[in-house]
Design a protein around this motif. Structure first.
Motif, PDB file in Angstrom:
ATOM      1  N   GLU A 150      43.548  36.994  31.817  1.00 14.40           N
ATOM      2  CA  GLU A 150      43.722  37.429  30.435  1.00 14.40           C
ATOM      3  C   GLU A 150      44.617  38.660  30.385  1.00 14.40           C
ATOM      4  N   ILE A 151      45.707  38.574  29.605  1.00 10.09           N
ATOM      5  CA  ILE A 151      46.620  39.691  29.402  1.00 10.09           C
ATOM      6  C   ILE A 151      46.642  40.016  27.911  1.00 10.09           C
ATOM      7  N   SER A 163      49.874  47.041  28.942  1.00  9.70           N
ATOM      8  CA  SER A 163      48.983  45.989  28.471  1.00  9.70           C
ATOM      9  C   SER A 163      47.779  45.910  29.384  1.00  9.70           C
ATOM     10  N   VAL A 165      45.106  43.983  31.563  1.00 14.38           N
ATOM     11  CA  VAL A 165      45.105  42.707  32.263  1.00 14.38           C
ATOM     12  C   VAL A 165      43.813  42.572  33.056  1.00 14.38           C
ATOM     13  N   SER A 171      40.765  44.415  37.061  1.00 14.83           N
ATOM     14  CA  SER A 171      41.212  44.796  35.723  1.00 14.83           C
ATOM     15  C   SER A 171      41.972  46.112  35.791  1.00 14.83           C
ATOM     16  N   LEU A 179      55.599  43.029  32.617  1.00 14.82           N
ATOM     17  CA  LEU A 179      55.412  41.836  31.783  1.00 14.82           C
ATOM     18  C   LEU A 179      56.711  41.050  31.643  1.00 14.82           C
TER      19      LEU A 179
END
Length: 230
Positions: A150-151, A163, A165, A171, A179
């Motif tokens: 999940e980003i 961001s 991540v 994490s 990115l």
């Protein structure tokens, strides 16, 4: 998995390899995936402090990097021969000095032929199967469930735009530049490795990971050894 280092595995090596020692390990990492039907994969990590050089071969169940095991490390005073091979799981032959490429490949063949080595790799293969991986004759591995990735969206910080991540139990934050490189599959972060890819992501600030008690014990032991200079 009777023969973990086939005699023809090194035939792909050309005479113009930039670093034969590192290349030998990289080819073994690729060959390991093929030999185990894709259940166990290997990766090479450069652990050098120049002018001394060192390369570690890590092995892990496919798609489970948190269970990576440092199978062996090769150390060189200047990047060439002689080298010293250290294997942590083989007490009787933990340290071995190799004077040339020929003696190094022979030593590695012997290490991979040891029952303890085969048992370790078989255990990792069983963990891959337990997680849903399916062995294929050509190393084409299918995994029933993907690992969570999940980003989040970009937001402003004192370090610039970053961001959040979360992936594979880790994490942290990555920059907008990372990115963009990931989106564009830039070779600085995405490199092909056989039928898979090696993704190198530089994190911004603190990185957190969820580990088991056994994994924590390994991390503590590795940190202790590193602080002692080996």
């Amino acid at each position: 998995m009777e023969n973990l280092w086939p005699n023809d595995l090194l035939e792909e090596m050309s005479g113009a390899t930039p670093n034969a020692i590192e290349t030998i390990l990289e080819i073994q990492a690729i060959g390991l995936s093929t030999i185990t039907g894709g259940l166990v994969v290997g990766r090479v990590r450069d652990r050098s402090f120049r002018p001394a050089r060192a390369w570690s071969l890590y092995i892990e169940p496919v798609d489970q990097p948190s269970k990576a095991y440092e199978f062996l490390i090769i150390r060189s005073a200047d990047g060439g021969y002689p080298v010293v091979v250290e294997t942590y799981h083989l007490a009787d032959m933990r340290l071995k000095r190799c004077e040339s490429k020929a003696t190094l490949t022979k030593a590695l063949q012997k290490i991979f032929a040891e029952p303890s080595s085969k048992s370790l790799i078989r255990t990792l293969a069983e963990e891959a199967i337990a997680a849903g991986a399916v062995a294929r004759p050509e190393g084409d591995t299918k995994v029933q469930s993907a690992r969570p990735i999940e980003i989040g969206p970009l937001f402003n910080t004192t370090d610039g735009q970053v961001s959040s991540v979360s992936m594979f139990g880790i994490s942290g934050h990555i920059s907008d530049t990372t990115l963009e490189n990931l989106r564009d599959r830039n070779k600085r972060v995405v490199e092909p490795l056989n039928e898979s890819f090696v993704v190198t992501i530089p994190f911004v600030g603190t990185v957190k990971a969820t580990v088991s008690k056994e994994e924590l014990d390994v991390l503590v032991a590795q940190a202790t050894r590193s602080l002692k200079g080996y």
